[in-house]
Design a protein around this motif. Structure first.
Motif, PDB file in Angstrom:
ATOM      1  N   ASP A   1      57.745  60.833  -3.105  1.00 28.86           N
ATOM      2  CA  ASP A   1      56.418  61.413  -3.296  1.00 28.86           C
ATOM      3  C   ASP A   1      56.104  61.629  -4.776  1.00 28.86           C
ATOM      4  OD1 ASP A   1      56.162  61.465  -0.544  1.00 28.86           O
ATOM      5  OD2 ASP A   1      56.761  63.568  -0.362  1.00 28.86           O
ATOM      6  N   GLY A   2      57.139  61.844  -5.579  1.00 30.43           N
ATOM      7  CA  GLY A   2      56.935  62.097  -7.001  1.00 30.43           C
ATOM      8  C   GLY A   2      56.640  60.863  -7.827  1.00 30.43           C
ATOM      9  N   LEU A   3      56.688  59.682  -7.218  1.00 29.43           N
ATOM     10  CA  LEU A   3      56.507  58.452  -7.982  1.00 29.43           C
ATOM     11  C   LEU A   3      55.096  58.297  -8.538  1.00 29.43           C
ATOM     12  CD1 LEU A   3      58.489  55.876  -5.811  1.00 29.43           C
ATOM     13  CD2 LEU A   3      59.180  56.883  -8.001  1.00 29.43           C
ATOM     14  N   THR A   4      54.113  58.847  -7.834  1.00 28.54           N
ATOM     15  CA  THR A   4      52.738  58.714  -8.321  1.00 28.54           C
ATOM     16  C   THR A   4      52.569  59.358  -9.697  1.00 28.54           C
ATOM     17  OG1 THR A   4      51.843  58.665  -6.070  1.00 28.54           O
ATOM     18  CG2 THR A   4      50.326  59.260  -7.846  1.00 28.54           C
TER      19      THR A   4
ATOM     20  N   LEU B   1      59.873  49.038  -8.906  1.00 24.90           N
ATOM     21  CA  LEU B   1      60.208  50.206  -8.091  1.00 24.90           C
ATOM     22  C   LEU B   1      61.587  49.984  -7.495  1.00 24.90           C
ATOM     23  CD1 LEU B   1      59.353  52.919  -6.903  1.00 24.90           C
ATOM     24  CD2 LEU B   1      58.323  51.687  -4.993  1.00 24.90           C
ATOM     25  N   LEU B   2      62.471  50.979  -7.669  1.00 24.49           N
ATOM     26  CA  LEU B   2      63.866  50.823  -7.272  1.00 24.49           C
ATOM     27  C   LEU B   2      64.322  51.985  -6.402  1.00 24.49           C
ATOM     28  CD1 LEU B   2      66.597  49.400  -7.468  1.00 24.49           C
ATOM     29  CD2 LEU B   2      66.992  50.585  -9.637  1.00 24.49           C
ATOM     30  N   GLY B   3      64.745  51.681  -5.194  1.00 24.27           N
ATOM     31  CA  GLY B   3      65.308  52.678  -4.298  1.00 24.27           C
ATOM     32  C   GLY B   3      66.811  52.775  -4.491  1.00 24.27           C
TER      33      GLY B   3
ATOM     34  N   GLU C   1      57.951  50.843   4.093  1.00 31.98           N
ATOM     35  CA  GLU C   1      57.130  51.907   3.519  1.00 31.98           C
ATOM     36  C   GLU C   1      57.220  51.902   1.998  1.00 31.98           C
ATOM     37  OE1 GLU C   1      56.714  56.807   3.476  1.00 31.98           O
ATOM     38  OE2 GLU C   1      58.265  55.844   4.697  1.00 31.98           O
ATOM     39  N   ALA C   2      58.446  51.750   1.483  1.00 30.19           N
ATOM     40  CA  ALA C   2      58.634  51.742   0.034  1.00 30.19           C
ATOM     41  C   ALA C   2      57.938  50.545  -0.605  1.00 30.19           C
ATOM     42  CB  ALA C   2      60.121  51.735  -0.297  1.00 30.19           C
ATOM     43  N   TYR C   3      57.984  49.399   0.082  1.00 32.23           N
ATOM     44  CA  TYR C   3      57.320  48.214  -0.445  1.00 32.23           C
ATOM     45  C   TYR C   3      55.806  48.428  -0.502  1.00 32.23           C
ATOM     46  CZ  TYR C   3      55.990  43.325  -1.053  1.00 32.23           C
ATOM     47  OH  TYR C   3      55.454  42.166  -1.530  1.00 32.23           O
ATOM     48  N   ARG C   4      55.253  49.089   0.513  1.00 35.37           N
ATOM     49  CA  ARG C   4      53.819  49.377   0.512  1.00 35.37           C
ATOM     50  C   ARG C   4      53.454  50.290  -0.665  1.00 35.37           C
ATOM     51  NH1 ARG C   4      51.412  53.755   2.058  1.00 35.37           N
ATOM     52  NH2 ARG C   4      53.204  54.488   3.273  1.00 35.37           N
TER      53      ARG C   4
ATOM     54  N   GLU D   1      50.913  49.869  -3.875  1.00 30.31           N
ATOM     55  CA  GLU D   1      49.887  50.847  -4.232  1.00 30.31           C
ATOM     56  C   GLU D   1      50.013  51.286  -5.688  1.00 30.31           C
ATOM     57  OE1 GLU D   1      50.348  54.011  -1.476  1.00 30.31           O
ATOM     58  OE2 GLU D   1      49.480  52.911   0.222  1.00 30.31           O
ATOM     59  N   LEU D   2      51.249  51.352  -6.174  1.00 28.48           N
ATOM     60  CA  LEU D   2      51.489  51.780  -7.554  1.00 28.48           C
ATOM     61  C   LEU D   2      51.438  50.616  -8.539  1.00 28.48           C
ATOM     62  CD1 LEU D   2      54.398  54.352  -7.014  1.00 28.48           C
ATOM     63  CD2 LEU D   2      51.947  54.795  -7.255  1.00 28.48           C
ATOM     64  N   ARG D   3      51.060  49.442  -8.044  1.00 31.13           N
ATOM     65  CA  ARG D   3      50.916  48.244  -8.878  1.00 31.13           C
ATOM     66  C   ARG D   3      52.227  47.889  -9.576  1.00 31.13           C
ATOM     67  NH1 ARG D   3      47.257  51.669 -10.364  1.00 31.13           N
ATOM     68  NH2 ARG D   3      47.867  51.673 -12.544  1.00 31.13           N
ATOM     69  N   CYS D   4      53.298  47.923  -8.821  1.00 30.45           N
ATOM     70  CA  CYS D   4      54.605  47.515  -9.339  1.00 30.45           C
ATOM     71  C   CYS D   4      54.788  46.013  -9.127  1.00 30.45           C
ATOM     72  CB  CYS D   4      55.736  48.278  -8.647  1.00 30.45           C
ATOM     73  SG  CYS D   4      55.701  50.065  -8.940  1.00 30.45           S
ATOM     74  N   ASP D   5      55.543  45.389 -10.015  1.00 27.05           N
ATOM     75  CA  ASP D   5      55.748  43.947  -9.943  1.00 27.05           C
ATOM     76  C   ASP D   5      56.837  43.561  -8.951  1.00 27.05           C
ATOM     77  OD1 ASP D   5      54.074  42.837 -12.385  1.00 27.05           O
ATOM     78  OD2 ASP D   5      55.067  44.673 -13.055  1.00 27.05           O
ATOM     79  N   ARG D   6      57.782  44.470  -8.731  1.00 25.35           N
ATOM     80  CA  ARG D   6      58.894  44.175  -7.830  1.00 25.35           C
ATOM     81  C   ARG D   6      59.342  45.444  -7.133  1.00 25.35           C
ATOM     82  NH1 ARG D   6      59.781  39.967 -11.311  1.00 25.35           N
ATOM     83  NH2 ARG D   6      60.613  38.048 -10.382  1.00 25.35           N
TER      84      ARG D   6
END
Length: 205
Positions: free
Chosen positions: A107-110, A132-134, A151-154, A158-163
């Motif tokens: 949730d804090g990624l935004t 974005l890395l889990g 969910e993480a990929y979605r 949304e956060l406009r990440c490349d990977r």
């Protein structure tokens, strides 16, 4: 895509900044990567004893790598550097990290993504590669609040990440694949066209 004619270049340095909430696993990931090629190529779960804690004051953590036909140096920073606040850096690539077993860190990624725009992207259309890395994939358990890759990929979209990637620094699961993705993003910044070679070989030298 055909591989471009690339002259190997060992002088190019790429600065990579790892951002994420405290305790999400960034330091363990960096320590596992620092243990070198044998750690990445080891079977999952076979190199637990090789994780040696890194000292924050030793940042940046230096990795000489070869990706396809290109050599370069990867300089990795995280938010714990006591000598320089992360917002004063000028990274070439940013990695947003979260703990797969802790939804609060997802949730804090935004807020972290907004900070990237605030501190590092100054002009309209300016592009800074973001991944974005889990982390702590080994702690994913069935039950309420579980974070599935879909969910993480979605959220990455949304956060406009490349990977998007996920791995476990403790067991080694998907660690080599994750580092290869990091190398791909880093390689994008070493070409005048902003492209990358089509090869898939990536090792820490």
């Amino acid at each position: 895509m055909a591989e471009a004619n690339i002259v190997p270049d060992s002088d190019r340095s790429v600065s990579l900044l790892l951002l994420g909430d405290s305790g999400c696993g960034k330091s363990t990931l960096l320590a596992r990567l620092k243990s070198g090629r044998s750690s990445l190529s080891a079977q999952p779960g076979s190199a637990l004893h090789t994780i040696v804690p890194l000292r924050d004051e030793d940042q940046p953590f230096i990795y000489d790598i070869r990706f396809s036909r290109r050599k370069f140096t990867l300089e990795l920073y995280d938010t714990a550097n006591p000598n320089q606040h992360w917002s004063s850096l000028r990274p070439d690539v940013v990695v947003l990290a979260y703990d797969i077993s802790n939804r609060n860190t997802l949730d804090g990624l935004t807020a972290w993504r907004n900070d990237i725009t605030r501190y590092f992207q100054y002009g309209d259309g300016e592009r800074l590669p973001v991944m974005l890395l889990g982390l702590k994939r080994d702690l994913r358990r069935e039950g309420e609040g579980i974070i599935y890759p879909q969910e993480a990929y979605r959220i990455a979209q949304e956060l406009r990440c490349d990977r998007y990637a996920e791995c476990s620094a403790v067991t080694g699961e998907l660690l080599a694949e994750t580092f290869e993705d990091l190398a791909r993003l880093a390689a994008m910044t070493t070409t005048a066209e902003g492209g990358q070679s089509a090869g898939t070989t990536c090792v820490i030298l």
